[in-house]
Write a protein that holds these residues in place. Structure first.
Motif, PDB file in Angstrom:
ATOM      1  N   GLY A  55      52.565  65.224  -6.014  1.00 17.53           N
ATOM      2  CA  GLY A  55      52.872  64.849  -7.391  1.00 17.53           C
ATOM      3  C   GLY A  55      54.301  65.174  -7.770  1.00 17.53           C
ATOM      4  O   GLY A  55      54.987  64.375  -8.419  1.00 17.53           O
ATOM      5  N   ARG A  56      54.783  66.345  -7.322  1.00 20.22           N
ATOM      6  CA  ARG A  56      56.166  66.724  -7.624  1.00 20.22           C
ATOM      7  C   ARG A  56      57.152  65.779  -6.939  1.00 20.22           C
ATOM      8  O   ARG A  56      58.187  65.417  -7.507  1.00 20.22           O
ATOM      9  CB  ARG A  56      56.417  68.172  -7.192  1.00 20.22           C
ATOM     10  CG  ARG A  56      55.760  69.209  -8.107  1.00 20.22           C
ATOM     11  CD  ARG A  56      56.280  70.610  -7.813  1.00 20.22           C
ATOM     12  NE  ARG A  56      55.783  71.111  -6.546  1.00 20.22           N
ATOM     13  CZ  ARG A  56      54.686  71.839  -6.401  1.00 20.22           C
ATOM     14  NH1 ARG A  56      53.950  72.122  -7.471  1.00 20.22           N
ATOM     15  NH2 ARG A  56      54.306  72.274  -5.213  1.00 20.22           N
TER      16      ARG A  56
ATOM     17  N   GLY B 155      48.651  68.200  -1.776  1.00 20.02           N
ATOM     18  CA  GLY B 155      48.262  68.759  -3.066  1.00 20.02           C
ATOM     19  C   GLY B 155      49.243  68.447  -4.171  1.00 20.02           C
ATOM     20  O   GLY B 155      49.703  67.315  -4.336  1.00 20.02           O
ATOM     21  N   LYS B 156      49.615  69.471  -4.923  1.00 28.87           N
ATOM     22  CA  LYS B 156      50.535  69.287  -6.049  1.00 28.87           C
ATOM     23  C   LYS B 156      51.955  68.922  -5.588  1.00 28.87           C
ATOM     24  O   LYS B 156      52.727  68.363  -6.357  1.00 28.87           O
ATOM     25  CB  LYS B 156      50.579  70.563  -6.894  1.00 28.87           C
ATOM     26  CG  LYS B 156      49.282  70.850  -7.633  1.00 28.87           C
ATOM     27  CD  LYS B 156      49.391  72.088  -8.524  1.00 28.87           C
ATOM     28  CE  LYS B 156      48.098  72.321  -9.295  1.00 28.87           C
ATOM     29  NZ  LYS B 156      48.182  73.531 -10.155  1.00 28.87           N
TER      30      LYS B 156
ATOM     31  N   VAL C 169      50.636  60.410 -11.410  1.00 33.90           N
ATOM     32  CA  VAL C 169      50.143  61.758 -11.126  1.00 33.90           C
ATOM     33  C   VAL C 169      48.933  62.087 -11.988  1.00 33.90           C
ATOM     34  O   VAL C 169      47.924  62.638 -11.502  1.00 33.90           O
ATOM     35  CB  VAL C 169      51.270  62.788 -11.350  1.00 33.90           C
ATOM     36  CG1 VAL C 169      50.736  64.207 -11.208  1.00 33.90           C
ATOM     37  CG2 VAL C 169      52.407  62.549 -10.364  1.00 33.90           C
ATOM     38  N   ARG C 170      48.991  61.733 -13.287  1.00 34.61           N
ATOM     39  CA  ARG C 170      47.867  62.028 -14.181  1.00 34.61           C
ATOM     40  C   ARG C 170      46.610  61.269 -13.772  1.00 34.61           C
ATOM     41  O   ARG C 170      45.505  61.838 -13.756  1.00 34.61           O
ATOM     42  CB  ARG C 170      48.241  61.681 -15.622  1.00 34.61           C
ATOM     43  CG  ARG C 170      49.168  62.681 -16.293  1.00 34.61           C
ATOM     44  CD  ARG C 170      49.154  62.526 -17.804  1.00 34.61           C
ATOM     45  NE  ARG C 170      49.657  61.202 -18.190  1.00 34.61           N
ATOM     46  CZ  ARG C 170      50.921  60.942 -18.485  1.00 34.61           C
ATOM     47  NH1 ARG C 170      51.822  61.905 -18.401  1.00 34.61           N
ATOM     48  NH2 ARG C 170      51.292  59.735 -18.834  1.00 34.61           N
TER      49      ARG C 170
ATOM     50  N   SER D  81      45.070  62.841 -10.745  1.00 32.04           N
ATOM     51  CA  SER D  81      44.404  64.111 -11.059  1.00 32.04           C
ATOM     52  C   SER D  81      43.050  63.870 -11.712  1.00 32.04           C
ATOM     53  O   SER D  81      42.061  64.530 -11.388  1.00 32.04           O
ATOM     54  CB  SER D  81      45.289  64.943 -11.995  1.00 32.04           C
ATOM     55  OG  SER D  81      46.505  65.282 -11.356  1.00 32.04           O
TER      56      SER D  81
ATOM     57  N   ARG E 210      40.557  62.750  -9.097  1.00 34.55           N
ATOM     58  CA  ARG E 210      40.094  63.860  -8.268  1.00 34.55           C
ATOM     59  C   ARG E 210      39.112  64.747  -9.022  1.00 34.55           C
ATOM     60  O   ARG E 210      38.112  65.204  -8.464  1.00 34.55           O
ATOM     61  CB  ARG E 210      41.288  64.703  -7.804  1.00 34.55           C
ATOM     62  CG  ARG E 210      42.168  64.005  -6.783  1.00 34.55           C
ATOM     63  CD  ARG E 210      43.207  64.934  -6.218  1.00 34.55           C
ATOM     64  NE  ARG E 210      42.611  66.034  -5.480  1.00 34.55           N
ATOM     65  CZ  ARG E 210      43.284  67.040  -4.948  1.00 34.55           C
ATOM     66  NH1 ARG E 210      44.588  67.086  -5.083  1.00 34.55           N
ATOM     67  NH2 ARG E 210      42.666  67.986  -4.284  1.00 34.55           N
ATOM     68  N   GLU E 211      39.397  64.966 -10.314  1.00 33.21           N
ATOM     69  CA  GLU E 211      38.469  65.777 -11.122  1.00 33.21           C
ATOM     70  C   GLU E 211      37.120  65.092 -11.241  1.00 33.21           C
ATOM     71  O   GLU E 211      36.065  65.724 -11.142  1.00 33.21           O
ATOM     72  CB  GLU E 211      39.067  66.007 -12.511  1.00 33.21           C
ATOM     73  CG  GLU E 211      40.265  66.961 -12.511  1.00 33.21           C
ATOM     74  CD  GLU E 211      40.967  67.004 -13.849  1.00 33.21           C
ATOM     75  OE1 GLU E 211      40.464  66.351 -14.786  1.00 33.21           O
ATOM     76  OE2 GLU E 211      42.005  67.673 -13.957  1.00 33.21           O
TER      77      GLU E 211
END
Length: 488
Positions: free
Chosen positions: A337-338, A333-334, A469-470, A473, A476-477
């Motif tokens: 990205g981190r 998940g996030k 990362v952007r 995201s 995925r959206e």
């Protein structure tokens, strides 16, 4: 595609390291071990080599030519895999690597040494790329991040073995024996591959013509920078950089028109997911390479360390890389990205610290060395945190039908960035005074400029990592919206 014997629910380390998967993991990890051990042996003994046979002006060329040849080996690996199958390809690669190692062990002069490093690099590129390419072939996708972390983590094994072999033989004044000691290791892994790897290519790939024009342009760009890096005259450095820029532009144009590509579609555009991934990988690799080549020399000259100690301290970056890869391999998940964004941030902190700490001469006490060690670990740790996820996403976002190309492209991009970083590092060091005036003053100035200039790589890496990362995201959206529309 993948080992379908692994139940989807089994995605942990136990699934990767047990049964058939465990044996295959050992074989693939061995290819990277061979490549990586050689890198650290060579890095550790190079100061002793140039004292014996001369050629300090060509110091960085030992890495540049090795990695430039590795690029060719990486690009040829997919064809080798299709032609000879996993077992045959691995054994052939090991034989080429052993031949280059033998030449290095016998080298009476730097030109002969460079020829040996060229052949070593070709074999090492085969081994390196084959190890990554087979991950997609023999493991389920759920195991890819951990398999990537395991294979990448073999650099950590190399940090324990490589500097020890190189440092001990260098201190004994028999640096050639460091190369001789590699040959039995190559033989052992070749026998292991013969025993555990499948004879036939399980993916049934098709043989395609090689992108010879792109390969020639890619290699020429690296060598142009390398040729300019040998001279301490700034004008010649600029000519080398300009030539490399022109060749890179020609490479981009050739790729856009080519029927048979070197990299997957979208690789040269930062606006695409692949382009952002490759840019981040390249910037992280450049940051590591720029320092790793010269750190043993700087530590010996400026901080009065023995070859053995300097080799181990230089290997702290790779140790950090291994720790970071293992620590972040289970992220989801996030957290992914981190980890990707943390990579260049830690790299920047380490480079800034080395810019301040390395040029200051010390007596070699641990009070002075400890902060340098922390900085070296930070750079490697940052790369390790991001690397497994960057590589996994390359597989995931590769255009349909170009998965094999994406597999080979991972090592092609990494090695190109490494070779370019080595050449640029040699250029900066020579211009900054490594060879003229040389000595303590010249080496200190070279280290200051080297780390200061290459700190810009992780700065740019922060921006490309954020873009990775952007874009993920947004993808995925978009996928979620399409899924919801289908349900309605």
């Amino acid at each position: 595609m993948g080992n379908r014997d692994t139940p989807p629910a089994k995605i942990g380390w136990a699934a990767l390291l047990s049964g058939t998967n465990g044996v295959r993991s050992l074989a693939l990890a061995g290819g990277v071990v061979l490549h990586a051990i050689n890198v650290y042996i060579a890095t550790t003994i190079l100061p002793s080599v140039v004292k014996d046979i001369g050629g300090i002006d060509y110091y960085a060329w030992n890495t540049t030519l090795f990695v430039a040849a590795s690029i060719l080996g990486s690009a040829l690996s997919a064809r080798l895999l299709i032609s000879m199958g996993p077992r045959g390809a691995y054994i052939f690669a090991a034989l080429v690597f052993a031949g280059g190692t033998l030449i290095c062990a016998l080298a009476p002069s730097m030109p002969v040494m460079l020829a040996g490093r060229l052949i070593q690099g070709l074999g090492g590129g085969f081994l390196f790329a084959l190890s990554y390419a087979m991950i997609r072939l023999v493991f389920d996708e759920a195991l890819w991040p951990r398999a990537m972390a395991l294979v990448s983590g073999m650099w950590g094994v190399a940090t324990l073995i490589g500097p020890a072999i190189g440092g001990i033989f260098a201190e004994l004044g028999v640096w050639r024996a460091a190369f001789w000691s590699l040959i039995p290791v190559v033989a052992l892994f070749a026998l292991l591959a013969a025993a555990v790897l499948p004879k036939r290519n399980m993916d049934g790939g098709e043989r395609t013509p090689l992108p010879l024009a792109q390969l020639a342009l890619l290699t020429a760009a690296v060598l142009a920078v390398s040729a300019g890096s040998v001279s301490p005259v700034l004008a010649r450095n600029i000519v080398g950089l300009a030539a490399a820029g022109i060749l890179t532009a020609l490479l981009t144009g050739a790729e856009s028109r080519a029927r048979h590509r070197l990299l997957p579609r979208g690789a040269f555009r930062i606006t695409t997911a692949l382009g952002a991934l490759y840019a981040t990988m390249s910037l992280l690799a450049v940051a590591v390479t720029s320092g790793e080549i010269f750190v043993p020399l700087f530590l010996q000259v400026l901080h009065h360390q023995s070859p053995l100690t300097a080799g181990y301290l230089a290997a702290l970056m790779a140790a950090g890389w291994t720790l970071g890869s293992i620590a972040s391999s289970g992220a989801s998940g996030k957290g992914i990205g981190r980890a990707i964004v943390a990579g260049p941030i830690l790299g920047l902190a380490g480079m800034v610290a080395l810019t301040i700490l390395m040029p200051t001469e010390s007596g070699g006490g641990w009070l002075a060395l400890a902060p340098i060690c922390v900085a070296l670990v930070a750079i490697g740790l940052g790369v390790g945190l991001a690397w497994p996820h960057l590589l996994t996403r390359v597989f995931q976002v590769a255009p349909h039908g170009e998965q094999d190309l994406a597999s080979a492209s991972i090592t092609t991009v990494q090695l190109f960035a490494t070779a370019l970083g080595a050449a640029l590092a040699g250029m900066v060091a020579n211009v900054a005074g490594l060879t003229d005036p040389g000595g303590i003053a010249g080496t200190a100035n070279a280290s200051r400029w080297l780390f200061g200039i290459f700190a810009f790589a992780p700065i740019l890496g922060v921006f490309t990592a954020l873009r990775v990362v952007r874009l993920h995201s947004k993808a995925r959206e978009g996928s979620q919206v399409s899924h919801n529309a289908g349900l309605s």
